[in-house]
Motif scaffolding. Structure first.
Motif, PDB file in Angstrom:
ATOM      1  N   ALA A  71      34.247  45.183 100.872  1.00  0.00           N
ATOM      2  CA  ALA A  71      34.658  43.802 100.887  1.00  0.00           C
ATOM      3  C   ALA A  71      34.038  43.042 102.172  1.00  0.00           C
ATOM      4  O   ALA A  71      33.031  43.634 103.399  1.00  0.00           O
ATOM      5  CB  ALA A  71      35.609  44.102 101.771  1.00  0.00           C
TER       6      ALA A  71
ATOM      7  N   GLN B  14      37.582  47.130 105.441  1.00  0.00           N
ATOM      8  CA  GLN B  14      38.062  47.526 103.786  1.00  0.00           C
ATOM      9  C   GLN B  14      36.755  47.242 102.651  1.00  0.00           C
ATOM     10  O   GLN B  14      36.025  47.082 102.596  1.00  0.00           O
ATOM     11  CB  GLN B  14      38.508  45.666 103.851  1.00  0.00           C
ATOM     12  CG  GLN B  14      39.698  45.733 105.011  1.00  0.00           C
ATOM     13  CD  GLN B  14      40.538  44.520 103.768  1.00  0.00           C
ATOM     14  OE1 GLN B  14      40.316  43.310 104.077  1.00  0.00           O
ATOM     15  NE2 GLN B  14      42.071  44.134 104.194  1.00  0.00           N
TER      16      GLN B  14
ATOM     17  N   VAL C 127      36.154  47.457  98.828  1.00  0.00           N
ATOM     18  CA  VAL C 127      37.158  47.108  96.516  1.00  0.00           C
ATOM     19  C   VAL C 127      36.704  48.740  96.303  1.00  0.00           C
ATOM     20  O   VAL C 127      35.874  49.539  96.125  1.00  0.00           O
ATOM     21  CB  VAL C 127      36.341  46.273  96.549  1.00  0.00           C
ATOM     22  CG1 VAL C 127      36.466  45.740  95.192  1.00  0.00           C
ATOM     23  CG2 VAL C 127      35.679  45.277  97.389  1.00  0.00           C
ATOM     24  N   ARG C 128      37.634  48.576  95.331  1.00  0.00           N
ATOM     25  CA  ARG C 128      38.117  49.815  94.466  1.00  0.00           C
ATOM     26  C   ARG C 128      37.437  49.571  93.467  1.00  0.00           C
ATOM     27  O   ARG C 128      37.276  48.156  93.258  1.00  0.00           O
ATOM     28  CB  ARG C 128      39.677  50.388  94.448  1.00  0.00           C
ATOM     29  CG  ARG C 128      39.960  51.254  95.610  1.00  0.00           C
ATOM     30  CD  ARG C 128      41.387  51.584  95.164  1.00  0.00           C
ATOM     31  NE  ARG C 128      41.681  51.989  94.547  1.00  0.00           N
ATOM     32  CZ  ARG C 128      42.471  53.528  93.770  1.00  0.00           C
ATOM     33  NH1 ARG C 128      41.488  54.159  94.868  1.00  0.00           N
ATOM     34  NH2 ARG C 128      42.484  53.388  92.587  1.00  0.00           N
TER      35      ARG C 128
ATOM     36  N   GLY D 175      38.874  46.209  91.655  1.00  0.00           N
ATOM     37  CA  GLY D 175      39.591  45.415  92.509  1.00  0.00           C
ATOM     38  C   GLY D 175      39.812  44.971  93.873  1.00  0.00           C
ATOM     39  O   GLY D 175      40.285  44.155  94.851  1.00  0.00           O
ATOM     40  N   SER D 176      40.785  45.732  93.646  1.00  0.00           N
ATOM     41  CA  SER D 176      41.881  45.847  94.454  1.00  0.00           C
ATOM     42  C   SER D 176      41.130  46.178  96.358  1.00  0.00           C
ATOM     43  O   SER D 176      40.384  46.972  96.440  1.00  0.00           O
ATOM     44  CB  SER D 176      43.495  46.531  94.802  1.00  0.00           C
ATOM     45  OG  SER D 176      42.895  48.641  94.668  1.00  0.00           O
ATOM     46  N   LEU D 177      41.789  46.044  97.154  1.00  0.00           N
ATOM     47  CA  LEU D 177      40.972  46.775  98.684  1.00  0.00           C
ATOM     48  C   LEU D 177      41.839  47.481  99.337  1.00  0.00           C
ATOM     49  O   LEU D 177      43.193  47.143  99.266  1.00  0.00           O
ATOM     50  CB  LEU D 177      41.203  44.918  99.034  1.00  0.00           C
ATOM     51  CG  LEU D 177      40.413  43.690  98.964  1.00  0.00           C
ATOM     52  CD1 LEU D 177      40.278  42.381  99.864  1.00  0.00           C
ATOM     53  CD2 LEU D 177      38.934  44.504  98.826  1.00  0.00           C
TER      54      LEU D 177
END
Length: 413
Positions: free
Chosen positions: A126, A153, A155-156, A159-161
């Motif tokens: 992130a 953090q 990033v998957r 796009g989710s954190l």
């Protein structure tokens, strides 16, 4: 001729053919293909010497093949150990992923590790955590840190954190410096901790409000007693009402200290005693030019179960000294002390240089309600009460926190 014989003697003694003589290779199925490179002096070798040398070569190659099989087996076990784990494992070199296990891919939402290997690590971090990642990598590369342990953090794939915990170290990979590490998804743990912290803060606010309301209710009771005492004509009755007000104020002050404290489970009792003494001086209209109060109060923390009875003890002893130690226009000093005592106990002392406590009076059997209260409360805090009559009077209370039994869920209030 001498060189040829020397070569033959080496072969017979060591079991190895002198180069360049012959090369022996074993195929996958164990058959032996012998490629002989015959030199001019090879014909001088005896048949037995050649067979002996070839036999030794076969054995050496068999040992080598067995070692290679053991190595492949070990690598397979290590691969399973790395792949089937709850922790993601990775290696990156020059900020490029060179290796990762299946769990690492799963954490980031990928099906295959091939989707990650060869990509730059920045694409998985992130933006707000990138500065921290680079800083930790540089610490390890410079030798300032042997390993790094931190959270960030990431990033998957979708796009989710998520929040992860990382433990990274410096290694050599394929002859070049690299970074390896382990990564653990702590997103749910952090959410649970946040919920727990929010719940704890809510309960602290509620407990503060409870202490505040208890203090206010006690002040109301004290005010009612004060109003009622104004309708009394008997001085003894008025004094009894005033003493009750002192005791209520003493307990209310504990709750006031608790709701103002950052720690709702205990109060700093030295500060509490200082406030209590100031209140009693004012309430009893003590002439501070004639009677001085000296304090030696160390930092001692007590929970509410100990603070209330000990505060009441201090209230009774201080009130007794202010009222009776200096009759008429007599002047003197009252000393209030609090300090830790051996074996986890504490010492509370109220001393005056007044007229002294009567020698023939047993404070344990006196009709004074105040001293009866003191004796009862000393027992409650597992303490002992001593009185010294040198140059005035000193009451010494050695006490320790009471050991109340824990209330179980099935017990009635």
């Amino acid at each position: 001729m001498r060189k040829r014989r020397a070569g033959l003697m080496i072969a017979e003694r060591t079991g190895r053919l002198p180069a360049p003589n012959m090369t022996v290779t074993l195929s996958q199925w164990g058959s032996i293909t012998i490629l002989l490179m015959v030199s001019a002096w090879l014909t001088l070798w005896s048949r037995e010497s050649i067979e002996r040398s070839l036999d030794l070569a076969r054995k050496e190659l068999a040992v080598r093949r067995k070692a290679e099989e053991a190595l492949r087996e070990s690598e397979g076990k290590y691969r399973k150990l790395v792949d089937y784990t709850l922790v993601g494992q990775y290696i990156h070199q020059d900020r490029i992923f060179m290796f990762c296990n299946k769990r690492f891919a799963e954490i980031f939402g990928y099906q295959d590790t091939a989707e990650i290997i060869g990509r730059n690590i920045q694409g998985f971090v992130a933006p707000e955590s990138w500065k921290k990642v680079i800083q930790e990598i540089e610490y390890r590369e410079s030798g300032e840190k042997e390993f790094s342990h931190y959270e960030l953090q990431v990033v998957r794939k979708d796009g989710s954190l998520i929040q992860v915990e990382v433990l990274g170290s410096r290694i050599e990979y394929q002859g070049k410096p690299a970074n390896q590490g382990s990564i653990l998804d702590v997103t749910e743990r952090r959410k649970a901790e946040d919920r727990l912290q929010a719940s704890l803060q809510e309960k602290e606010v509620l407990l503060q409000e409870i202490h505040h309301r208890v203090k206010n209710n006690m002040q109301v009771i004290s005010s009612l007693l004060n109003l009622q005492s104004k309708h009394l004509s008997d001085p003894a009755a008025v004094e009894m009402f005033q003493e009750c007000q002192h005791r209520i104020r003493t307990m209310a002050l504990v709750h006031e200290s608790l709701y103002k404290s950052s720690d709702l489970s205990r109060i700093e009792f030295g500060s509490y005693l200082k406030s209590l003494a100031s209140h009693l001086l004012h309430f009893n209209e003590v002439d501070t030019r004639r009677i001085r109060l000296e304090t030696a109060l160390e930092e001692v923390y007590l929970d509410i179960q100990t603070a209330i009875p000990t505060g009441l003890i201090a209230n009774e002893l201080l009130s007794n000294a202010m009222k009776h130690a200096f009759p008429g226009k007599r002047s003197g000093t009252i000393e209030l002390a609090l300090r830790p005592h051996p074996e986890g106990s504490y010492l509370l002392s109220v001393k005056d240089d007044g007229i002294g406590f009567p020698e023939d009076l047993d404070f344990r059997k006196t009709e004074s309600l105040g001293l009866q209260i003191v004796s009862s409360l000393v027992d409650q805090v597992d303490g002992r009460l001593e009185i010294l009559r040198d140059n005035g009077t000193e009451f010494r209370v050695v006490f320790q926190p009471p050991r109340y039994p824990r209330r179980t869920s099935g017990q009635e209030m």
